[in-house]
Design a protein around this motif. Structure first.
Motif, PDB file in Angstrom:
ATOM      1  N   ARG A 117       2.608   3.429   5.332  1.00 56.68           N
ATOM      2  CA  ARG A 117       1.333   2.895   5.795  1.00 56.68           C
ATOM      3  C   ARG A 117       0.336   2.769   4.640  1.00 56.68           C
ATOM      4  NH1 ARG A 117      -0.717   2.150  10.668  1.00 56.68           N
ATOM      5  NH2 ARG A 117       1.084   3.156  11.614  1.00 56.68           N
ATOM      6  N   ASP A 118       0.284   3.775   3.763  1.00 58.50           N
ATOM      7  CA  ASP A 118      -0.609   3.700   2.601  1.00 58.50           C
ATOM      8  C   ASP A 118      -0.181   2.588   1.663  1.00 58.50           C
ATOM      9  OD1 ASP A 118      -1.991   5.818   3.637  1.00 58.50           O
ATOM     10  OD2 ASP A 118      -1.045   7.335   2.358  1.00 58.50           O
ATOM     11  N   LEU A 119       1.133   2.398   1.522  1.00 61.21           N
ATOM     12  CA  LEU A 119       1.629   1.321   0.661  1.00 61.21           C
ATOM     13  C   LEU A 119       1.196  -0.038   1.214  1.00 61.21           C
ATOM     14  CD1 LEU A 119       3.381   1.059  -1.906  1.00 61.21           C
ATOM     15  CD2 LEU A 119       5.354   0.729  -0.410  1.00 61.21           C
ATOM     16  N   ALA A 120       1.208  -0.178   2.540  1.00 56.03           N
ATOM     17  CA  ALA A 120       0.764  -1.430   3.163  1.00 56.03           C
ATOM     18  C   ALA A 120      -0.726  -1.658   2.929  1.00 56.03           C
ATOM     19  CB  ALA A 120       1.082  -1.401   4.656  1.00 56.03           C
ATOM     20  N   GLU A 121      -1.516  -0.585   2.992  1.00 58.72           N
ATOM     21  CA  GLU A 121      -2.956  -0.728   2.789  1.00 58.72           C
ATOM     22  C   GLU A 121      -3.267  -1.171   1.361  1.00 58.72           C
ATOM     23  OE1 GLU A 121      -5.312  -0.567   5.010  1.00 58.72           O
ATOM     24  OE2 GLU A 121      -3.889  -0.114   6.614  1.00 58.72           O
ATOM     25  N   TYR A 122      -2.559  -0.587   0.400  1.00 59.40           N
ATOM     26  CA  TYR A 122      -2.782  -1.003  -0.990  1.00 59.40           C
ATOM     27  C   TYR A 122      -2.347  -2.446  -1.204  1.00 59.40           C
ATOM     28  CZ  TYR A 122      -4.192   3.545  -2.822  1.00 59.40           C
ATOM     29  OH  TYR A 122      -4.895   4.672  -3.098  1.00 59.40           O
ATOM     30  N   TRP A 123      -1.261  -2.851  -0.537  1.00 58.37           N
ATOM     31  CA  TRP A 123      -0.810  -4.238  -0.662  1.00 58.37           C
ATOM     32  C   TRP A 123      -1.862  -5.191  -0.095  1.00 58.37           C
ATOM     33  CZ3 TRP A 123       2.945  -6.875  -3.049  1.00 58.37           C
ATOM     34  CH2 TRP A 123       3.193  -8.191  -2.618  1.00 58.37           C
ATOM     35  N   SER A 146      -0.067  -4.965  -6.433  1.00 57.25           N
ATOM     36  CA  SER A 146       1.368  -5.204  -6.341  1.00 57.25           C
ATOM     37  C   SER A 146       2.070  -3.909  -5.937  1.00 57.25           C
ATOM     38  CB  SER A 146       1.921  -5.680  -7.684  1.00 57.25           C
ATOM     39  OG  SER A 146       1.757  -4.663  -8.667  1.00 57.25           O
ATOM     40  N   MET A 147       3.350  -4.056  -5.587  1.00 61.70           N
ATOM     41  CA  MET A 147       4.105  -2.886  -5.174  1.00 61.70           C
ATOM     42  C   MET A 147       4.179  -1.842  -6.283  1.00 61.70           C
ATOM     43  SD  MET A 147       5.194  -2.829  -2.098  1.00 61.70           S
ATOM     44  CE  MET A 147       5.528  -3.871  -0.666  1.00 61.70           C
ATOM     45  N   THR A 148       4.397  -2.274  -7.502  1.00 61.61           N
ATOM     46  CA  THR A 148       4.540  -1.340  -8.611  1.00 61.61           C
ATOM     47  C   THR A 148       3.253  -0.573  -8.862  1.00 61.61           C
ATOM     48  OG1 THR A 148       3.984  -3.124 -10.149  1.00 61.61           O
ATOM     49  CG2 THR A 148       6.316  -2.722  -9.731  1.00 61.61           C
ATOM     50  N   VAL A 149       2.144  -1.279  -8.849  1.00 60.30           N
ATOM     51  CA  VAL A 149       0.852  -0.622  -9.066  1.00 60.30           C
ATOM     52  C   VAL A 149       0.526   0.290  -7.890  1.00 60.30           C
ATOM     53  CG1 VAL A 149      -1.627  -0.977  -9.396  1.00 60.30           C
ATOM     54  CG2 VAL A 149       0.016  -2.528 -10.486  1.00 60.30           C
ATOM     55  N   ALA A 150       0.860  -0.154  -6.677  1.00 59.18           N
ATOM     56  CA  ALA A 150       0.570   0.650  -5.502  1.00 59.18           C
ATOM     57  C   ALA A 150       1.341   1.972  -5.537  1.00 59.18           C
ATOM     58  CB  ALA A 150       0.928  -0.132  -4.240  1.00 59.18           C
TER      59      ALA A 150
END
Length: 525
Positions: free
Chosen positions: A286-292, A297-301
């Protein structure tokens, strides 16, 4: 021109390492198989399941190197260290003090092994020491004599600890009470021994006389065996109780416990660690989705989330961030994460993320969907455990009730039945008779053995079923079964395994005569 000093740069690369979980599991399984099968083997060679020609358990024949074709003698048993006979104290204490004693004696018997049992074994090697203590009270300093005579009427010689020498009679005078502490080094078995107390003053009597006789008796039964030569192991005193933790029955429970419990506990510990990772995995998605959604980007997230708190997942998130910083592709990083965790839930979510990442589009929705899906699965698993917990409690209660009933039968019912139809010793088959009907005596140890096997197998079945219902893993069932087996072992050892129930007869008594008599004047042949 001075040369610049080179600076050494140390780079700590947390590269993926080989997973040793399965190696440890296989090692534990191998050791438990070895120990468990050895325990079961020790149990079975001490039972009657493997008959021998001489009637001894196979363990005895193997350890003592006896030829199973020939019946062993007392001399044979004495040649083997685990079968050597040791004396057991048999005590006779005067129940009521003798009062007004001028001269009074009483007969008693000295038990021991008869010549037929000893065979060629020298009786001189089986010294039965007799200890006599007495307490004589009188209002005057009246001297008194203690006599101990053998069945032929001869005075016996003892060592008087107060006088520090050997004698065949004591002649001491002490005001308001005297005592004696006598030791006879060897007393042979026989009937008609006599102990007598005589006042040396014909005009005075002794107010009260109390005494106790203790004889170290050989009964032919080794300390580690019962009267059927079955292994009961060394005696252990614990909190005032006499325990036999190495009795052959326990090795049946020990063997099953060792086979199923250690590996199950190890595997359940690994499953618990993976479950803690899975619990935090939906939060990470869920946090990864919020950063996206925020444009990262996925790598930075992932690198940003490495500083967040995810409990058991922290190590894996930081490892993913380090791998991305080394230039490893995001798809490879998350695939390695899925391989490390190895659970279907994580692999399923990672597969969705990979497909979304390759296809492009609105990846945040895919991440949210994967997070919700993972959260829902964990919720259902927790709900299953909560729903099944009441059934597991019922299984535990049913097992405890069964165990309690069995213990009560072994402790009260079976001894009562065995005692009620024990019959006279002169009967050939034993038992009691009602009219023309003969009721044969029962073997308490046989029923105790059947009860213990039943309790152990009940624990194995109930525990395995409870674990399968709770998690669907047989290792959970084996873990619960092992706990039930331990409860059964403790219950039997602390309550049921009493000496008379496991076939360990008490030392024979001195069988004093029912009345006293007035002895003839003392004489020394």
């Amino acid at each position: 021109m001075a040369r610049k000093k080179k600076t050494r740069i140390n780079v700590d690369l947390d590269l993926p390492k080989d997973d040793t979980v399965m190696i440890k599991l296989y090692t534990i399984i191998g050791l438990t198989l070895l120990l468990g099968i050895s325990s079961l083997g020790f149990w079975i060679i001490n039972t009657d399941f493997v008959p021998t020609q001489n009637g001894n358990p196979m363990f005895i024949n193997m350890y003592c190197k006896f030829d199973p074709r020939f019946q062993t003698t007392y001399s044979d048993n004495q040649s083997c260290d685990i079968l050597q006979d040791t004396p057991s104290p048999s005590t006779w204490e005067s129940v009521d003090p003798w009062r007004g004693v001028g001269a009074r004696g009483q007969d008693f018997d000295v038990p021991g092994l008869d010549n037929d049992t000893l065979g060629t074994y020298p009786r001189s090697l089986l010294a039965q020491q007799m200890s006599v203590t007495c307490k004589v009270k009188d209002s005057k300093p009246v001297p008194f004599t203690v006599e101990i005579r053998d069945p032929n009427g001869y005075l016996m010689t003892w060592y008087d600890s107060s006088l520090k020498h050997y004698s065949n009679a004591t002649n001491t005078a002490k005001a308001r009470g005297g005592g004696c502490d006598l030791v006879i080094p060897d007393v042979q078995p026989g009937e008609g021994y006599t102990i007598a107390f005589i006042s040396n003053d014909k005009d005075e009597t002794l107010d009260t006389v109390e005494f106790a006789i203790t004889i170290d008796v050989y009964d032919g039964i080794p300390d580690n065996m019962n009267n059927k030569s079955l292994w009961i192991g060394p005696e252990v005193d614990f909190l005032g109780m006499s325990l036999r933790p190495a009795i052959f029955l326990n090795w049946f429970g020990f063997g099953i416990f060792i086979l199923i419990y250690p590996a199950s506990v190890f595997w359940e510990k690994q499953m618990k660690a993976l479950n803690e990772v899975e619990e935090k995995f939906p939060d990470f998605l869920r946090d990864l989705a919020e950063y996206w959604k925020g444009g990262l980007s996925m790598t930075v997230a992932v690198q940003t989330l490495a500083n967040s708190e995810y409990g058991a997942l922290n190590h894996d998130v930081k490892k993913m961030a380090n791998q991305i910083s080394w230039g490893i592709a995001f798809e490879i990083v998350i695939n390695q994460f899925a391989d490390r965790v190895g659970t279907p839930l994580v692999k399923r979510a990672i597969s969705l993320i990979n497909e979304a990442n390759r296809a492009g589009g609105k990846i945040s929705d895919i991440l949210v969907t994967a997070a919700n899906d993972s959260r829902e699965i964990k919720f259902l698993e927790a709900e299953r455990v909560r729903a099944i917990s009441s059934y597991i409690a019922v299984i535990w209660v049913s097992y405890m009730v069964f165990l309690l009933v069995i213990i009560m039968m072994g402790k009260i019912f079976i001894p009562a039945i065995a005692g009620s139809n024990a019959g006279d010793s002169g009967e050939e088959e034993g038992g009691a008779s009602i009219g023309n009907m003969q009721i044969r005596s029962i073997d308490a140890l046989f029923f105790i053995t059947v009860f213990y096997y039943g309790v152990t197998m009940q624990a194995l079945g109930n525990g395995t079923m409870a674990g399968l219902m709770a998690t669907g893993r047989i290792t959970t069932g084996f873990k619960i079964a092992g706990q039930m087996i331990v409860v059964g072992i403790l219950g039997f050892n602390f309550i049921v395994y009493e000496p008379q129930l496991i076939g360990l007869s008490p030392p024979p008594g001195l069988n004093p005569s029912t009345g006293t008599y007035t002895p003839s004047p003392a004489y020394i042949p």
